[in-house]
Scaffold this motif. Sequence first.
Motif, PDB file in Angstrom:
ATOM      1  N   LEU A 175     -72.764 -85.262 -44.007  1.00  0.00           N
ATOM      2  CA  LEU A 175     -72.353 -86.668 -44.039  1.00  0.00           C
ATOM      3  C   LEU A 175     -71.926 -87.085 -45.440  1.00  0.00           C
ATOM      4  O   LEU A 175     -70.931 -87.787 -45.610  1.00  0.00           O
ATOM      5  CB  LEU A 175     -73.496 -87.577 -43.570  1.00  0.00           C
ATOM      6  CG  LEU A 175     -73.779 -87.619 -42.084  1.00  0.00           C
ATOM      7  CD1 LEU A 175     -74.991 -88.498 -41.789  1.00  0.00           C
ATOM      8  CD2 LEU A 175     -72.576 -88.123 -41.311  1.00  0.00           C
ATOM      9  N   ALA A 176     -72.685 -86.659 -46.434  1.00  0.00           N
ATOM     10  CA  ALA A 176     -72.380 -87.040 -47.815  1.00  0.00           C
ATOM     11  C   ALA A 176     -71.002 -86.535 -48.230  1.00  0.00           C
ATOM     12  O   ALA A 176     -70.198 -87.295 -48.776  1.00  0.00           O
ATOM     13  CB  ALA A 176     -73.455 -86.508 -48.764  1.00  0.00           C
ATOM     14  N   HIS A 177     -70.718 -85.269 -47.975  1.00  0.00           N
ATOM     15  CA  HIS A 177     -69.429 -84.712 -48.383  1.00  0.00           C
ATOM     16  C   HIS A 177     -68.262 -85.370 -47.652  1.00  0.00           C
ATOM     17  O   HIS A 177     -67.216 -85.621 -48.249  1.00  0.00           O
ATOM     18  CB  HIS A 177     -69.411 -83.190 -48.207  1.00  0.00           C
ATOM     19  CG  HIS A 177     -70.232 -82.469 -49.235  1.00  0.00           C
ATOM     20  ND1 HIS A 177     -69.952 -82.503 -50.580  1.00  0.00           N
ATOM     21  CD2 HIS A 177     -71.353 -81.714 -49.106  1.00  0.00           C
ATOM     22  CE1 HIS A 177     -70.849 -81.793 -51.235  1.00  0.00           C
ATOM     23  NE2 HIS A 177     -71.723 -81.311 -50.375  1.00  0.00           N
ATOM     24  N   ALA A 178     -68.462 -85.661 -46.358  1.00  0.00           N
ATOM     25  CA  ALA A 178     -67.396 -86.317 -45.592  1.00  0.00           C
ATOM     26  C   ALA A 178     -67.121 -87.717 -46.148  1.00  0.00           C
ATOM     27  O   ALA A 178     -65.958 -88.092 -46.356  1.00  0.00           O
ATOM     28  CB  ALA A 178     -67.783 -86.403 -44.119  1.00  0.00           C
ATOM     29  N   LEU A 179     -68.168 -88.478 -46.408  1.00  0.00           N
ATOM     30  CA  LEU A 179     -67.980 -89.836 -46.894  1.00  0.00           C
ATOM     31  C   LEU A 179     -67.452 -89.861 -48.327  1.00  0.00           C
ATOM     32  O   LEU A 179     -66.555 -90.642 -48.653  1.00  0.00           O
ATOM     33  CB  LEU A 179     -69.298 -90.620 -46.792  1.00  0.00           C
ATOM     34  CG  LEU A 179     -69.212 -92.112 -47.060  1.00  0.00           C
ATOM     35  CD1 LEU A 179     -68.149 -92.793 -46.215  1.00  0.00           C
ATOM     36  CD2 LEU A 179     -70.565 -92.762 -46.819  1.00  0.00           C
ATOM     37  N   ILE A 180     -67.949 -88.980 -49.167  1.00  0.00           N
ATOM     38  CA  ILE A 180     -67.464 -88.916 -50.549  1.00  0.00           C
ATOM     39  C   ILE A 180     -65.976 -88.553 -50.579  1.00  0.00           C
ATOM     40  O   ILE A 180     -65.197 -89.144 -51.317  1.00  0.00           O
ATOM     41  CB  ILE A 180     -68.305 -87.926 -51.382  1.00  0.00           C
ATOM     42  CG1 ILE A 180     -69.663 -88.562 -51.693  1.00  0.00           C
ATOM     43  CG2 ILE A 180     -67.595 -87.541 -52.672  1.00  0.00           C
ATOM     44  CD1 ILE A 180     -70.662 -87.617 -52.316  1.00  0.00           C
ATOM     45  N   GLY A 181     -65.587 -87.587 -49.746  1.00  0.00           N
ATOM     46  CA  GLY A 181     -64.178 -87.214 -49.676  1.00  0.00           C
ATOM     47  C   GLY A 181     -63.307 -88.380 -49.238  1.00  0.00           C
ATOM     48  O   GLY A 181     -62.243 -88.622 -49.815  1.00  0.00           O
ATOM     49  N   ALA A 182     -63.764 -89.123 -48.235  1.00  0.00           N
ATOM     50  CA  ALA A 182     -63.008 -90.271 -47.742  1.00  0.00           C
ATOM     51  C   ALA A 182     -62.935 -91.380 -48.789  1.00  0.00           C
ATOM     52  O   ALA A 182     -61.896 -92.029 -48.953  1.00  0.00           O
ATOM     53  CB  ALA A 182     -63.649 -90.795 -46.454  1.00  0.00           C
ATOM     54  N   LEU A 183     -64.020 -91.601 -49.511  1.00  0.00           N
ATOM     55  CA  LEU A 183     -64.022 -92.617 -50.569  1.00  0.00           C
ATOM     56  C   LEU A 183     -63.042 -92.248 -51.681  1.00  0.00           C
ATOM     57  O   LEU A 183     -62.303 -93.100 -52.176  1.00  0.00           O
ATOM     58  CB  LEU A 183     -65.431 -92.809 -51.138  1.00  0.00           C
ATOM     59  CG  LEU A 183     -66.443 -93.482 -50.216  1.00  0.00           C
ATOM     60  CD1 LEU A 183     -67.860 -93.330 -50.768  1.00  0.00           C
ATOM     61  CD2 LEU A 183     -66.104 -94.951 -50.011  1.00  0.00           C
ATOM     62  N   LYS A 184     -63.033 -90.992 -52.062  1.00  0.00           N
ATOM     63  CA  LYS A 184     -62.116 -90.551 -53.122  1.00  0.00           C
ATOM     64  C   LYS A 184     -60.655 -90.731 -52.718  1.00  0.00           C
ATOM     65  O   LYS A 184     -59.837 -91.110 -53.539  1.00  0.00           O
ATOM     66  CB  LYS A 184     -62.429 -89.114 -53.519  1.00  0.00           C
ATOM     67  CG  LYS A 184     -63.717 -89.009 -54.318  1.00  0.00           C
ATOM     68  CD  LYS A 184     -64.014 -87.608 -54.788  1.00  0.00           C
ATOM     69  CE  LYS A 184     -65.293 -87.607 -55.612  1.00  0.00           C
ATOM     70  NZ  LYS A 184     -65.680 -86.280 -56.062  1.00  0.00           N
ATOM     71  N   VAL A 185     -60.344 -90.470 -51.447  1.00  0.00           N
ATOM     72  CA  VAL A 185     -58.983 -90.681 -50.942  1.00  0.00           C
ATOM     73  C   VAL A 185     -58.598 -92.157 -51.090  1.00  0.00           C
ATOM     74  O   VAL A 185     -57.445 -92.479 -51.361  1.00  0.00           O
ATOM     75  CB  VAL A 185     -58.870 -90.222 -49.464  1.00  0.00           C
ATOM     76  CG1 VAL A 185     -57.585 -90.713 -48.828  1.00  0.00           C
ATOM     77  CG2 VAL A 185     -58.959 -88.708 -49.379  1.00  0.00           C
ATOM     78  N   GLU A 186     -59.570 -93.039 -50.946  1.00  0.00           N
ATOM     79  CA  GLU A 186     -59.333 -94.478 -51.070  1.00  0.00           C
ATOM     80  C   GLU A 186     -59.317 -94.951 -52.533  1.00  0.00           C
ATOM     81  O   GLU A 186     -59.199 -96.139 -52.804  1.00  0.00           O
ATOM     82  CB  GLU A 186     -60.405 -95.260 -50.305  1.00  0.00           C
ATOM     83  CG  GLU A 186     -60.391 -95.040 -48.814  1.00  0.00           C
ATOM     84  CD  GLU A 186     -59.148 -95.599 -48.143  1.00  0.00           C
ATOM     85  OE1 GLU A 186     -58.576 -96.585 -48.643  1.00  0.00           O
ATOM     86  OE2 GLU A 186     -58.745 -95.045 -47.100  1.00  0.00           O
ATOM     87  N   GLY A 187     -59.488 -94.010 -53.467  1.00  0.00           N
ATOM     88  CA  GLY A 187     -59.460 -94.364 -54.881  1.00  0.00           C
ATOM     89  C   GLY A 187     -60.782 -94.898 -55.401  1.00  0.00           C
ATOM     90  O   GLY A 187     -60.821 -95.605 -56.410  1.00  0.00           O
ATOM     91  N   ILE A 188     -61.872 -94.555 -54.719  1.00  0.00           N
ATOM     92  CA  ILE A 188     -63.210 -95.008 -55.109  1.00  0.00           C
ATOM     93  C   ILE A 188     -63.968 -93.823 -55.700  1.00  0.00           C
ATOM     94  O   ILE A 188     -64.067 -92.766 -55.077  1.00  0.00           O
ATOM     95  CB  ILE A 188     -63.963 -95.580 -53.888  1.00  0.00           C
ATOM     96  CG1 ILE A 188     -63.196 -96.776 -53.311  1.00  0.00           C
ATOM     97  CG2 ILE A 188     -65.384 -95.973 -54.265  1.00  0.00           C
ATOM     98  CD1 ILE A 188     -63.674 -97.223 -51.946  1.00  0.00           C
ATOM     99  N   GLU A 189     -64.496 -94.008 -56.898  1.00  0.00           N
ATOM    100  CA  GLU A 189     -65.290 -92.965 -57.553  1.00  0.00           C
ATOM    101  C   GLU A 189     -66.647 -92.901 -56.855  1.00  0.00           C
ATOM    102  O   GLU A 189     -67.359 -93.900 -56.783  1.00  0.00           O
ATOM    103  CB  GLU A 189     -65.469 -93.329 -59.027  1.00  0.00           C
ATOM    104  CG  GLU A 189     -66.221 -92.325 -59.842  1.00  0.00           C
ATOM    105  CD  GLU A 189     -66.382 -92.785 -61.281  1.00  0.00           C
ATOM    106  OE1 GLU A 189     -67.416 -92.433 -61.883  1.00  0.00           O
ATOM    107  OE2 GLU A 189     -65.503 -93.493 -61.812  1.00  0.00           O
TER     108      GLU A 189
END
Length: 121
Positions: free
Chosen positions: A13-27
């Motif tokens: 879950l963490a990797h999926a959400l972190i990847g999606a956040l980064k795509v949105e330009g969120i660190e």
Amino acid sequence: MKKVVLIEDSKVLAHALIGALKVEGIEAHWAENGVSGVQLAKQLKPDLVLLDLMLPKLSGFDVCKLLKTDDGTWRIPVVIMSTLSDPQSRDRATDAGADYFIPKPYDLASTLAEIKKILKI
């Protein structure tokens, strides 16, 4: 760039959400237990904390209380993301200082939209 700390013990879950956040330009930064999550949030002072309730070492309820009673982190919005979505757990999360609650399993697109709304981006 907005900064988020994710405190979640599930690596998938963490990797999926972190990847999606980064795509949105969120660190995005990740801690896999409550103790390291509190330390990371205090160190980084993120714009938002995404917090699971069932964590090793320190529960999400306790993490939320610690962050909301600390002079350096009390203003940071905390979003609980948990399978514990019964009324008692939601009440405990609110009592601990949680600002928002997203039940798991969550829809990634709508969760990202909610996160962006909270971050005002």
